[in-house]
Scaffold this motif. Sequence first.
Motif, short mmCIF file in Angstrom:
data_model
loop_
_atom_site.label_atom_id
_atom_site.label_comp_id
_atom_site.label_asym_id
_atom_site.label_seq_id
_atom_site.Cartn_x
_atom_site.Cartn_y
_atom_site.Cartn_z
N TYR A 258 0.86 -1.19 0.00
CA TYR A 258 0.00 0.00 0.00
C TYR A 258 0.89 1.24 0.00
O TYR A 258 2.13 1.14 0.03
N TYR A 259 0.27 2.41 0.00
CA TYR A 259 1.03 3.66 -0.13
C TYR A 259 0.55 4.66 0.91
O TYR A 259 -0.61 4.63 1.35
N LYS A 260 1.45 5.55 1.31
CA LYS A 260 1.07 6.66 2.18
C LYS A 260 1.83 7.91 1.74
O LYS A 260 2.85 7.83 1.04
N VAL A 261 1.31 9.04 2.15
CA VAL A 261 1.88 10.31 1.73
C VAL A 261 3.28 10.46 2.32
O VAL A 261 3.50 10.21 3.52
N ASN A 262 4.22 10.88 1.51
CA ASN A 262 5.59 11.11 1.95
C ASN A 262 5.62 12.31 2.90
O ASN A 262 5.24 13.42 2.51
N PRO A 263 6.04 12.12 4.16
CA PRO A 263 6.04 13.25 5.11
C PRO A 263 7.03 14.35 4.73
O PRO A 263 6.88 15.49 5.17
N ASN A 264 8.01 14.03 3.89
CA ASN A 264 9.00 15.02 3.47
C ASN A 264 8.66 15.70 2.15
O ASN A 264 9.27 16.71 1.80
N ASP A 265 7.69 15.13 1.42
CA ASP A 265 7.27 15.69 0.14
C ASP A 265 5.83 15.29 -0.10
O ASP A 265 5.54 14.17 -0.55
N GLN B 238 5.89 3.86 -0.99
CA GLN B 238 5.41 2.48 -1.12
C GLN B 238 5.79 1.67 0.13
O GLN B 238 6.94 1.66 0.54
N ILE B 239 4.79 1.01 0.72
CA ILE B 239 5.00 0.18 1.91
C ILE B 239 4.75 -1.27 1.52
O ILE B 239 3.68 -1.61 1.02
N ASN B 240 5.72 -2.14 1.78
CA ASN B 240 5.59 -3.56 1.50
C ASN B 240 5.60 -4.36 2.79
O ASN B 240 6.50 -4.19 3.63
N ASN B 241 4.60 -5.21 2.97
CA ASN B 241 4.61 -6.17 4.06
C ASN B 241 5.12 -7.50 3.53
O ASN B 241 4.65 -7.98 2.50
N THR B 242 6.09 -8.08 4.23
CA THR B 242 6.72 -9.31 3.75
C THR B 242 6.33 -10.50 4.61
O THR B 242 5.93 -10.37 5.76
N SER B 243 6.48 -11.67 4.02
CA SER B 243 6.13 -12.91 4.70
C SER B 243 7.26 -13.35 5.63
O SER B 243 8.30 -12.70 5.73
N LEU B 244 7.04 -14.46 6.30
CA LEU B 244 8.08 -15.04 7.14
C LEU B 244 9.29 -15.41 6.30
O LEU B 244 9.15 -15.98 5.21
N GLY B 245 10.49 -15.10 6.80
CA GLY B 245 11.69 -15.59 6.18
C GLY B 245 11.97 -17.01 6.63
O GLY B 245 11.08 -17.71 7.12
N LEU B 246 13.20 -17.45 6.46
CA LEU B 246 13.57 -18.79 6.91
C LEU B 246 13.35 -18.89 8.42
O LEU B 246 13.98 -18.17 9.19
N THR B 247 12.44 -19.78 8.81
CA THR B 247 12.04 -19.87 10.21
C THR B 247 12.10 -21.31 10.68
O THR B 247 11.24 -22.13 10.33
N PRO B 248 13.10 -21.67 11.49
CA PRO B 248 13.18 -23.04 12.02
C PRO B 248 12.40 -23.15 13.33
O PRO B 248 12.17 -22.18 14.03
N ASN B 249 12.02 -24.38 13.64
CA ASN B 249 11.38 -24.65 14.93
C ASN B 249 11.69 -26.09 15.31
O ASN B 249 11.87 -26.96 14.44
N VAL B 250 11.77 -26.34 16.60
CA VAL B 250 12.04 -27.67 17.14
C VAL B 250 11.06 -27.93 18.26
O VAL B 250 10.82 -27.05 19.10
#
Length: 847
Positions: free
Chosen positions: A816-823, A829-841
Motif C-alpha cells: 500500500y502507499y502513504k503520503v511522503n512526510p518530506n514531500d 510504497q509500503i511492502n509487508n513481507t512474509s516469514l523468512g527462513l524460520t526453524p522450529n524444534v
Amino acid sequence: MKNSRSVIYIVLCIVNVCFSQNNSNKKPLTEIIETVEQKFDLKFSYAFDDLSSVFIEQPNPEFNLEETIEYLNSKTLLNFKILNNRYVTVSVIEKTISICGFVFASENNDPLFGASVVVNDSRKGVITNDKGKFQLNEVPLNAMITISYLGFKSQELNAKYLFSEINNCKQIVLVENKEALNEVLITKFLTTGFQKLLDGSTVLNTKAFGILPGLTDPDILQSIQVLPGVESTNESIANINVRGGTNDQNLMLWDGIKMYHSGHFFGLISAYNPNLTNKVVVSKNGTSSEYSDGVSSTINMFTKNELSGNFSGGAGANLISADVFLEIPINKKLEFHVSGRRSITDGFNTPTYDNYFDRSFQDSDIKTNSETIENQTTTSNFVFYDYTAKVLFNLNKQHKFRANVISIDNNLEYYERIANANETTSKSSNLTQNNLGFGGHWMANWNSKLSSQFSAYYSKYNVDANDYRIESDQLLTQANEVLETGFKLNTYYEVSDFLTVLNGYQFNETGILNETTVTKPSYDKTKKDVLLNHALYTQAEYNKGTTFFRIGVRANYFQKFEKLLIEPRLNVRQKLSNQFALKWEGEFKNQSATQIIDFQDDFLGVENRRWILANEKSIPISESKQGSFGFEFNQNNLNIDASGFYKTVEGITASNQGFYNNFQYNNAIGNYTVKGLEFLANKTANNYSTWLSYTYSINDYKFETFTPSAFPNNVDIRHSVSIGFNYDILENLKISVGGIWRSGQPYTSPVVGNETVESGNVTYVNYDAPNSKNLDEFKRLDASLSYKFNIYQLVNASLKIGVINITNTKNIINRYYKVNPNDSNTAIQINNTSLGLTPNVSFRVDF
C-alpha cells in the motif's frame, strides 16, 4: 446301483480321512495332558480356564518326560514345571508377547487404513497400514487391546487372542456405527490423520496425525490450509480465506461454542491446543442445516468425548511455547480432561520468536515509531496462553453429560522512551485479546431409534488497547467486546439403518460493544448493539449402497428486524462404479456479525479489525448462495477429486473489506462473486504419501455506488498450487517436504505523475483503478522431520524439526502507499513481507 454306492462310500471315506487329518493337527491341550498323564503315570495341576482355549499339535510319541515338558513350554504361553515323579504344575507366564491382525470393514470387507490399535492402560499403540494390518511387540500377556476407527464401533480384545504366529494374524471386523451415517470415504488423505467423509467434508484426526511440511505440531488451522480452496493470503490463520471469502465469514466452533478469535501471535499460531482436540471437521459447501452464521465455511472442532478410564497425559515444548495435558479418571462414570499452553519467549528470545515478532508487528506502532522518532528506544513484552478443561460424566448408558471451558489470551506491553537534551519522557501502552467460552451438553438415548442432544454455551471476546502518545500527551483507549449466549436442541430419529432424520431448534443472543475514548481533546464514543436469532431446522440423511444424500432446510428469524430467512441445503454423492462417483453440493447461509477494518492506527496498528452487528441499514445481514459439482476417482490408493464451484455473497460493506484505494473511507454495500475449480490428486502407500492440489478462481466485487462498480477482490488469487511428499524412512522416522506457489495478490497503485491529492488541509494518496495490479507470485518451500522413540514401557517421546521457507524467499504479501512526510506531492510504497527462513524444534513426552 451297487457301483454308485461304492463310489459314494469311497468319496465319503476320503473326505472323512482328510477332514480328520486336517483337524488332528491341533488338539485341545487338556486332551494332550490326559494322554501324557497316562503315559508317564503322573498328575498335572492346573486351572481349567487357563487351558480351555489352548490347542496345539501332539508331542512326538518318542519323547521322554523331560522332552515332552520342554515341548509343551515352547508351544504355549504356559509354564510346565516338574515337581517330582508324580506331579507337574501348570501356570500362566507373566511375560510380553507379539500381537498382529488385519482390520476390515464389515459392510464391504475393505481394509481400514489408519485404524487405531492401543494397549489399554498404556500409551503404546500403532496405526494400521494400507492393508489394514498392524503388529505390536512386547505387549503384556494379559493386556486388553482396543481397536477403533472413526465412524465404526470399537472392539476390545485380549492380547492372548491376538498372539501372532507366522502368517497367521487374526482378522478383526469393525461394524459401522449407525449413529453416524456420514461414514469415512477415504481413510488416509494427504497424511495420517486426515480423512474424507462422504459429504465432502474433511476430518483432521489429531490423535493419529502424521506430519506436514514445516509443522512441528498438528497446528489445527495451519494444517487445513493444505486443502484446495483453503489458504491465507498473508500467512495468518487469523485470515483464512475459503473459496475467496474473508476470515470472519468462517464459522468457528469449539465443542459447540462459537469462537470469535482464532490465533496467537495475532494470527501466526493456532490458539487451539491439539492434544485434547480429537477431530476437526472442515465443510466448504453442502453444510448440515444444523449450522449457519458462516457464509464461507464451517470449522468444527471436537474434544475427546468418551471416558477412557485411564490416567494419561503429555507435555511438550518448542521454541515458542510449552504445553501440558492430562486425562484424569475420577471413577468409572466421571473423568476430567485439562490442557494448558503458554509462551516461553518472555523468558528468552529464540530465532523463531524473533521472526514471528518481526512478521506480526512489522506494520504497527511498535516497529514504525522506533524507526521514525529520533532519540527513541522501545521495548516490548508479548505473552500468550490458552487453557481448556472438560468434565465428562456418564449417568448411565442412556444419559451422558459434558461441561467444558476454553480461554485464549494474548497480551502485548509496549514501552517507549524519548531522551532529549532537557528531559526524558517515557510511556507505556498495552493490548490484550481474549476469548473465553463455557459450554454444556446433555446427550440422551431414549430408545433404540430416538436420541437427543441439548447444548448451551457462553462466549466472550475482548480486545482492549491503551495507547499513550508522548508527542501530544494524549491517551487513546479502545475496546471491542462480543458477548454471545445460545442453546440448541437436536433430536435424531433413525427411520432405518440407512435413513436418519434430524430436527432442531437454536437460539442465540449476540451483543457487541465498540468504545473509543480520547483525553486530549476529550472525546468518547460508545456503541452497543444486541441481536436475537431463532432458528428451526430439519434434514434427512440417507446412505445405502452407492447413494448418499443429505437434504435439509433452516428457517432463521431475526427478532429485531422481524426478518425471516429460509436456507435450503443439499449434499448428494452417487457412486457410478467402484472407482468413480459424482457429487452435488449447495447451500444458502447467512451471517449477522462481521468485522470492519480500520487502518487508522487502530489498536496500536496491530489488530485493526472490530466485530460489529448488522443493523439492516448501513450494515445488512450477509447472505450467501453457493453451488458445486464434481467427481471423485479412487483406485489403488490414488484419489483424484475435482469440483467446480460458484458462490455469491450479498450484503458485504466497503469497511468490511479493508480497501487500500480511493474507497478506503467510503461506506457502501455490495457483493462479491467467485467461481472456480478445485483439483486434488493424492497417492498413498504404506510408507509414503504425495499430493498435488490446484485451485483456479475468479473473484470480483460489485459496489453500485463506486466508479468503477466492478473490480477484482482483495483476495482474488487466480492460481494456487500446493505439492507435498511424506515418506517414512523408518517406522519411527518420517520426513515431509512441500511447497506453495500462487499468483500475487491484487493491489492499487497511485496515479503516475499525480500521486497525491489535497482535500482541505489533508493530503491523501491519489489511487489509480482499484486492484488493477498484482504483486509478484508467492513461493515457499517447507520441510519437517519427525522421530518417535520409547523412553520407558509406558512413556513415548517424539522429536520434530520444522523449517518454514527453506529458501528464505522474500515474498511480498501486501502493498500500500502513504503520503511522503518530506514531500506531500509523492507517495511512499509500503511492502509487508512474509516469514523468512524460520526453524522450529519441538520435543514431546506422552504417558
